[in-house]
Design an enzyme around this catalytic site. Structure first.
Site, PDB file in Angstrom:
ATOM      1  CE  LYS A 184      -3.692   2.297   2.609  1.00 49.26           C
ATOM      2  NZ  LYS A 184      -4.709   2.118   3.659  1.00 49.26           N
ATOM      3  NE  ARG A 232      -6.000   9.683   3.514  1.00 45.07           N
ATOM      4  CZ  ARG A 232      -4.726   9.809   3.197  1.00 45.07           C
ATOM      5  NH1 ARG A 232      -4.214  10.999   2.965  1.00 45.07           N
ATOM      6  NH2 ARG A 232      -3.948   8.733   3.118  1.00 45.07           N
ATOM      7  CD  GLU A 280       5.924  -3.954   3.565  1.00 45.19           C
ATOM      8  OE1 GLU A 280       5.314  -4.854   4.156  1.00 45.19           O
ATOM      9  OE2 GLU A 280       6.300  -2.908   4.144  1.00 45.19           O
ATOM     10  CE  LYS A 295      -6.107   1.861  -0.485  1.00 45.16           C
ATOM     11  NZ  LYS A 295      -6.458   1.869   0.904  1.00 45.16           N
ATOM     12  CB  SER A 354     -11.455   7.467  -3.408  1.00 42.58           C
ATOM     13  OG  SER A 354     -10.249   7.933  -2.828  1.00 42.58           O
ATOM     14  CE1 TYR A 360     -14.895   3.232  -2.684  1.00 42.88           C
ATOM     15  CE2 TYR A 360     -13.006   3.713  -4.093  1.00 42.88           C
ATOM     16  CZ  TYR A 360     -13.540   3.493  -2.839  1.00 42.88           C
ATOM     17  OH  TYR A 360     -12.723   3.516  -1.737  1.00 42.88           O
TER      18      TYR A 360
HETATM   19  N1  LIG Z   1      -8.214   1.270   3.395  1.00 46.48           N
HETATM   20  C1  LIG Z   1      -9.067   1.599   2.313  1.00 46.48           C
HETATM   21  C2  LIG Z   1      -8.632   2.842   1.664  1.00 46.48           C
HETATM   22  O1  LIG Z   1      -7.766   3.524   2.160  1.00 46.48           O
HETATM   23  C3  LIG Z   1      -9.287   3.206   0.355  1.00 46.48           C
HETATM   24  C4  LIG Z   1      -8.603   4.346  -0.306  1.00 46.48           C
HETATM   25  C5  LIG Z   1      -9.344   4.944  -1.454  1.00 46.48           C
HETATM   26  O2  LIG Z   1     -10.304   4.412  -2.014  1.00 46.48           O
HETATM   27  O3  LIG Z   1      -8.909   6.032  -1.826  1.00 46.48           O
HETATM   28 MG   LIG Z   2       4.114  -5.024   5.674  1.00 42.34          MG
END
Ligand SMILES: NCC(=O)CCC(=O)O
Ligand SMILES: [Mg+2]
Length: 353
Positions: free
Chosen positions: A221, A231, A260, A275, A301, A340
């Site tokens: 991530k 957020r 990782e 991500k 998002s 989404y």
């Molecule tokens: N732990 C889930 C997220 O941080 C989602 C982030 C996003 O959709 O921007």
């Molecule tokens: Mg880790």
């Protein structure tokens, strides 16, 4: 008769039908365009196909009853109350979407420095899991493990003197995971990026008898600007102090993602995730090629907002851009996509099948 690449030379030399723009045909043995000449031919040679089985649909839940409030920076996405989350789970089930993910918008009064609400067995996420499982026991439910929706400072972990504490945070995340498993969550998805949390959560789940609860690790991530609208959706945009670069990864790194992922698999992750998605397709490919494990990608998002926003302005064809972005994840090696767009994409897939 001379043969070149399996074809009689003489046949190639026979005169062509004259056209308005006639010229000598090129002496090409291979013409890749032949396989693209019609939709049936393109379908026949297509390498990657997006199906509804590839989709995980993230939902934002908020306290209240029978209401849906649009998230301004995510056109088409709402914050929904628990009863509405049950309706969306029904929509997902009807569309054959295998799994939904739940994210809470926690009231400001319930947020504190320690993210205590994460451990409340009756918090919004747990309420939603119970309500959905009661009506639709066969849909998969994924729950994030991290403190950011619950902390007053918007960080994923506990803070002392401005530092995010690793081991102390892991102890809380373990309790959060147990509370969610108790509520009936199927997949625990640690998204916090603390070191060692997957192993600690696996141990605790096993000890508590949750042997079948899966772990999907947010393994790679990245600290990303593309999380902005999320957020807004969970209400941590205004409260977040500083950034998350001491725990989320540096976007310049690629080998580090493999380390990782390797650690999370060694600690017991059943599935791993990369991500964000679109700027990190190379990471998806490397992870899939290196480990050959179920590999997921989160189209976050900001990626959603870029496509939906541009489409709303008439600058791109939103539907085509959506499908192109999703099949791109498949091409990169992803087994599944958190997006989404899930319900809209599933509707399109269903309409075309
Ligand atoms: N732990 C889930 C997220 O941080 C989602 C982030 C996003 O959709 O921007
Ligand atoms: Mg880790």
């Amino acid at each position: 008769m001379a043969i070149k690449f399996g074809r009689p030379i003489e046949m190639r030399d026979t005169p062509r039908r004259p056209t308005a723009l006639s010229s000598q045909p090129l002496d090409l043995v291979t013409r890749p365009r032949r396989n693209r000449k019609a939709e049936w031919a393109r379908r026949l040679v297509r390498e990657n196909v997006l199906t509804t089985d590839d989709l995980i649909w993230p939902l934002f839940v908020v306290d209240g009853h029978n209401s849906r409030t649009p998230v301004a920076s995510m056109p088409g996405v709402d914050r929904i109350t628990v009863d509405q989350a049950v309706r969306d789970a029904e929509r997902a089930a009807k569309l054959n979407i295998p799994c939904i993910a739940l994210f809470p918008y926690t009231e400001a009064s319930l947020r504190d420095e320690h993210g205590s609400e994460a451990l409340n067995p009756d918090n919004l996420v747990c309420q939603s899991v119970r309500a959905i499982k009661k009506e639709f026991p066969d849909i998969g439910i994924l729950c994030d493990v991290a403190l950011d929706p619950f902390t007053s400072h918007g960080h994923d972990g506990l803070i002392e003197d401005g530092r995010i504490l690793n081991d102390e945070t892991v102890a809380v995340l373990v309790r959060q995971a147990l509370v969610q498993a108790e509520a009936g969550c199927d997949i625990i998805a640690p998204s916090d990026m603390m070191d060692g949390r997957v192993g600690a959560i696996r141990d605790a789940l096993d000890e508590a008898g949750f042997l079948d609860v899966q772990i999907m690790a947010y393994a790679a991530k990245y600290a990303s600007a593309f999380y902005g609208p999320f957020r807004d959706a969970i209400g941590s945009a205004k409260t977040l102090t500083g950034d998350k670069r001491t725990y989320q990864m540096d976007s310049a790194n690629s080998d580090e993602a493999l380390r990782e992922v390797e650690l999370d698999l060694a600690e017991g992750a059943d599935m791993v995730m990369v991500k964000p998605g679109m700027p990190y397709l190379d990471i998806v490919r490397r992870v899939k090629d290196t480990f050959a494990v179920p590999t997921f990608v989160y189209q976050v998002s900001g990626e959603y907002a870029m496509i939906a926003g541009a489409a709303n302005n008439g600058w791109i064809d939103g539907e085509r851009a959506m499908m192109e972005s999703l099949v791109g994840f498949k091409r990169a090696g992803a087994d599944g996509i958190l997006t989404y767009f899930a319900p809209v994409a599933a509707e399109k897939i269903k309409a075309e099948s």
